[in-house]
Design a protein around this motif. Sequence first.
Motif, PDB file in Angstrom:
ATOM      1  N   HIS A  41       0.858  -1.193   0.000  1.00  0.00           N
ATOM      2  CA  HIS A  41       0.000   0.000   0.000  1.00  0.00           C
ATOM      3  C   HIS A  41       0.895   1.244   0.000  1.00  0.00           C
ATOM      4  CE1 HIS A  41      -3.996   1.819   1.001  1.00  0.00           C
ATOM      5  NE2 HIS A  41      -3.195   2.820   1.308  1.00  0.00           N
ATOM      6  N   ILE A  42       0.795   2.048  -1.050  1.00  0.00           N
ATOM      7  CA  ILE A  42       1.638   3.238  -1.204  1.00  0.00           C
ATOM      8  C   ILE A  42       0.749   4.481  -1.118  1.00  0.00           C
ATOM      9  CG2 ILE A  42       3.240   4.477  -2.722  1.00  0.00           C
ATOM     10  CD1 ILE A  42       3.789   1.746  -4.097  1.00  0.00           C
ATOM     11  N   VAL A  43       1.175   5.450  -0.304  1.00  0.00           N
ATOM     12  CA  VAL A  43       0.501   6.745  -0.198  1.00  0.00           C
ATOM     13  C   VAL A  43       1.530   7.812  -0.554  1.00  0.00           C
ATOM     14  CG1 VAL A  43      -0.722   8.363   1.306  1.00  0.00           C
ATOM     15  CG2 VAL A  43      -1.055   5.890   1.604  1.00  0.00           C
ATOM     16  N   TYR A  44       1.160   8.692  -1.490  1.00  0.00           N
ATOM     17  CA  TYR A  44       2.100   9.712  -1.961  1.00  0.00           C
ATOM     18  C   TYR A  44       1.338  10.939  -2.433  1.00  0.00           C
ATOM     19  CZ  TYR A  44       0.749   8.072  -6.622  1.00  0.00           C
ATOM     20  OH  TYR A  44       0.037   7.745  -7.745  1.00  0.00           O
ATOM     21  N   HIS A  45       2.065  12.025  -2.634  1.00  0.00           N
ATOM     22  CA  HIS A  45       1.498  13.233  -3.235  1.00  0.00           C
ATOM     23  C   HIS A  45       2.064  13.359  -4.644  1.00  0.00           C
ATOM     24  CE1 HIS A  45       0.559  14.043   0.970  1.00  0.00           C
ATOM     25  NE2 HIS A  45      -0.418  14.790   0.492  1.00  0.00           N
ATOM     26  N   SER A  46       1.214  13.748  -5.587  1.00  0.00           N
ATOM     27  CA  SER A  46       1.529  13.697  -7.009  1.00  0.00           C
ATOM     28  C   SER A  46       1.762  15.090  -7.610  1.00  0.00           C
ATOM     29  CB  SER A  46       0.369  13.000  -7.737  1.00  0.00           C
ATOM     30  OG  SER A  46       0.594  12.974  -9.123  1.00  0.00           O
ATOM     31  N   PRO A  47       3.021  15.554  -7.628  1.00  0.00           N
ATOM     32  CA  PRO A  47       3.300  16.834  -8.284  1.00  0.00           C
ATOM     33  C   PRO A  47       3.206  16.701  -9.800  1.00  0.00           C
ATOM     34  CG  PRO A  47       5.341  15.821  -7.557  1.00  0.00           C
ATOM     35  CD  PRO A  47       4.222  14.938  -7.072  1.00  0.00           C
ATOM     36  N   GLY A  48       3.048  17.829 -10.466  1.00  0.00           N
ATOM     37  CA  GLY A  48       2.970  17.853 -11.921  1.00  0.00           C
ATOM     38  C   GLY A  48       4.230  18.425 -12.547  1.00  0.00           C
ATOM     39  N   VAL A  49       4.485  18.042 -13.781  1.00  0.00           N
ATOM     40  CA  VAL A  49       5.630  18.575 -14.518  1.00  0.00           C
ATOM     41  C   VAL A  49       5.387  20.047 -14.851  1.00  0.00           C
ATOM     42  CG1 VAL A  49       6.982  18.418 -16.652  1.00  0.00           C
ATOM     43  CG2 VAL A  49       6.267  16.320 -15.475  1.00  0.00           C
ATOM     44  N   ARG A  50       4.243  20.352 -15.445  1.00  0.00           N
ATOM     45  CA  ARG A  50       3.814  21.717 -15.781  1.00  0.00           C
ATOM     46  C   ARG A  50       4.923  22.577 -16.401  1.00  0.00           C
ATOM     47  NH1 ARG A  50       2.458  22.121 -10.533  1.00  0.00           N
ATOM     48  NH2 ARG A  50       3.137  24.272 -10.479  1.00  0.00           N
ATOM     49  N   GLY A  51       5.642  22.016 -17.374  1.00  0.00           N
ATOM     50  CA  GLY A  51       6.645  22.775 -18.111  1.00  0.00           C
ATOM     51  C   GLY A  51       7.967  22.955 -17.396  1.00  0.00           C
ATOM     52  N   ARG A  52       8.124  22.361 -16.231  1.00  0.00           N
ATOM     53  CA  ARG A  52       9.360  22.529 -15.462  1.00  0.00           C
ATOM     54  C   ARG A  52      10.391  21.461 -15.826  1.00  0.00           C
ATOM     55  NH1 ARG A  52       6.736  22.748  -9.507  1.00  0.00           N
ATOM     56  NH2 ARG A  52       5.728  20.878 -10.332  1.00  0.00           N
ATOM     57  N   VAL A  53      11.658  21.785 -15.642  1.00  0.00           N
ATOM     58  CA  VAL A  53      12.729  20.799 -15.745  1.00  0.00           C
ATOM     59  C   VAL A  53      12.705  20.017 -14.436  1.00  0.00           C
ATOM     60  CG1 VAL A  53      15.222  20.451 -15.900  1.00  0.00           C
ATOM     61  CG2 VAL A  53      14.119  22.246 -17.257  1.00  0.00           C
ATOM     62  N   ILE A  54      12.474  18.714 -14.505  1.00  0.00           N
ATOM     63  CA  ILE A  54      12.341  17.915 -13.292  1.00  0.00           C
ATOM     64  C   ILE A  54      13.696  17.383 -12.837  1.00  0.00           C
ATOM     65  CG2 ILE A  54      11.245  15.887 -12.247  1.00  0.00           C
ATOM     66  CD1 ILE A  54       9.340  18.302 -12.919  1.00  0.00           C
ATOM     67  N   TRP A  55      14.305  16.506 -13.616  1.00  0.00           N
ATOM     68  CA  TRP A  55      15.553  15.844 -13.215  1.00  0.00           C
ATOM     69  C   TRP A  55      16.734  16.771 -13.443  1.00  0.00           C
ATOM     70  CZ3 TRP A  55      13.428  12.686 -10.331  1.00  0.00           C
ATOM     71  CH2 TRP A  55      12.254  12.039 -10.699  1.00  0.00           C
ATOM     72  N   GLY A  56      17.406  17.113 -12.364  1.00  0.00           N
ATOM     73  CA  GLY A  56      18.506  18.069 -12.436  1.00  0.00           C
ATOM     74  C   GLY A  56      18.011  19.505 -12.327  1.00  0.00           C
ATOM     75  N   GLY A  57      16.710  19.682 -12.098  1.00  0.00           N
ATOM     76  CA  GLY A  57      16.103  21.007 -11.928  1.00  0.00           C
ATOM     77  C   GLY A  57      15.322  21.026 -10.629  1.00  0.00           C
ATOM     78  N   LEU A  58      13.999  20.863 -10.728  1.00  0.00           N
ATOM     79  CA  LEU A  58      13.145  20.810  -9.540  1.00  0.00           C
ATOM     80  C   LEU A  58      13.644  19.740  -8.559  1.00  0.00           C
ATOM     81  CD1 LEU A  58      10.509  21.755  -8.136  1.00  0.00           C
ATOM     82  CD2 LEU A  58       9.348  19.887  -9.331  1.00  0.00           C
ATOM     83  N   VAL A  59      14.060  18.608  -9.087  1.00  0.00           N
ATOM     84  CA  VAL A  59      14.638  17.525  -8.274  1.00  0.00           C
ATOM     85  C   VAL A  59      16.127  17.458  -8.622  1.00  0.00           C
ATOM     86  CG1 VAL A  59      14.590  15.066  -7.727  1.00  0.00           C
ATOM     87  CG2 VAL A  59      12.453  16.250  -8.308  1.00  0.00           C
ATOM     88  N   PRO A  60      16.979  18.026  -7.763  1.00  0.00           N
ATOM     89  CA  PRO A  60      18.419  18.063  -8.070  1.00  0.00           C
ATOM     90  C   PRO A  60      19.025  16.657  -8.109  1.00  0.00           C
ATOM     91  CG  PRO A  60      17.884  19.531  -6.235  1.00  0.00           C
ATOM     92  CD  PRO A  60      16.664  18.706  -6.512  1.00  0.00           C
ATOM     93  N   TYR A  61      20.021  16.506  -8.955  1.00  0.00           N
ATOM     94  CA  TYR A  61      20.766  15.254  -8.988  1.00  0.00           C
ATOM     95  C   TYR A  61      21.581  15.113  -7.701  1.00  0.00           C
ATOM     96  CZ  TYR A  61      19.786  14.660 -13.978  1.00  0.00           C
ATOM     97  OH  TYR A  61      19.168  14.494 -15.186  1.00  0.00           O
ATOM     98  N   ASP A  62      21.768  13.862  -7.298  1.00  0.00           N
ATOM     99  CA  ASP A  62      22.662  13.497  -6.197  1.00  0.00           C
ATOM    100  C   ASP A  62      22.266  14.072  -4.845  1.00  0.00           C
ATOM    101  OD1 ASP A  62      24.240  12.085  -8.090  1.00  0.00           O
ATOM    102  OD2 ASP A  62      25.210  13.976  -8.653  1.00  0.00           O
ATOM    103  N   GLN A  63      20.962  14.355  -4.662  1.00  0.00           N
ATOM    104  CA  GLN A  63      20.454  14.801  -3.371  1.00  0.00           C
ATOM    105  C   GLN A  63      19.230  13.971  -3.006  1.00  0.00           C
ATOM    106  OE1 GLN A  63      19.860  19.028  -2.910  1.00  0.00           O
ATOM    107  NE2 GLN A  63      21.637  19.515  -4.177  1.00  0.00           N
ATOM    108  N   ILE A  64      19.060  13.728  -1.716  1.00  0.00           N
ATOM    109  CA  ILE A  64      17.925  12.948  -1.238  1.00  0.00           C
ATOM    110  C   ILE A  64      16.622  13.665  -1.602  1.00  0.00           C
ATOM    111  CG2 ILE A  64      17.947  13.967   1.078  1.00  0.00           C
ATOM    112  CD1 ILE A  64      17.400  10.285   0.620  1.00  0.00           C
ATOM    113  N   TRP A  65      15.643  12.899  -2.087  1.00  0.00           N
ATOM    114  CA  TRP A  65      14.348  13.461  -2.499  1.00  0.00           C
ATOM    115  C   TRP A  65      13.243  12.589  -1.942  1.00  0.00           C
ATOM    116  CZ3 TRP A  65      11.210  11.773  -7.010  1.00  0.00           C
ATOM    117  CH2 TRP A  65      10.100  12.605  -7.202  1.00  0.00           C
ATOM    118  N   VAL A  66      12.157  13.197  -1.557  1.00  0.00           N
ATOM    119  CA  VAL A  66      11.034  12.550  -0.884  1.00  0.00           C
ATOM    120  C   VAL A  66      10.211  11.634  -1.809  1.00  0.00           C
ATOM    121  CG1 VAL A  66       9.396  14.430  -1.211  1.00  0.00           C
ATOM    122  CG2 VAL A  66       9.277  13.084   0.845  1.00  0.00           C
TER     123      VAL A  66
END
Length: 175
Positions: A41-66
């Motif tokens: 059973h997985i519970v999570y919150h679902s963010p959207g891309v919405r034109g953003r750079v995700i990998w290496g941007g909103l979610v930085p590389y090599d850092q812990i992410w939720v």
Amino acid sequence: MLKHSSSGYCDSINNRLIKEDTLKGSPQRTAMATVGGVHVHIVYHSPGVRGRVIWGGLVPYDQIWVAGAHQATTIQLNGPVKINEQELPAGTYAFFIIPGRDQWTAIFNSRYEQHLTDEYNPKEDVLRFNVTPEDHEETPRLTYAVDGVDDQSGAITFLWEKKHIHIPFTSIATK
């Protein structure tokens, strides 16, 4: 069979029924299935891309992410499973990812009630292993799924932006 709750808006965005994602929030969603007698059973919150750079941007590389938004993504197991040749006992875990350019680290942490990574402590990690993200068609809203492969094995799938990871597991619950 792919099983996840229908947070109607997120599913409509991901299935291209709604053309533009205008929701600024990150709705709570669930994904679940029972495989080999173990309910995942997985519970999570679902963010959207919405034109953003995700990998290496909103979610930085090599850092812990939720691995979601707001509260830590939680994965609850009512029986033990084997992941990456290691046993993960029954329990509730926070799920984190450290994304890299080529390899990601997946983490199951014993402190499941956390806000983002504010209280993350690697000493509380129960299971940590590397996974290779794969390219995938764009998934505008972060989505988890739990799929049964056969009577005893399945996979947790994480999809967002143009990447996905599969975490195969085998039930080791006694019947």
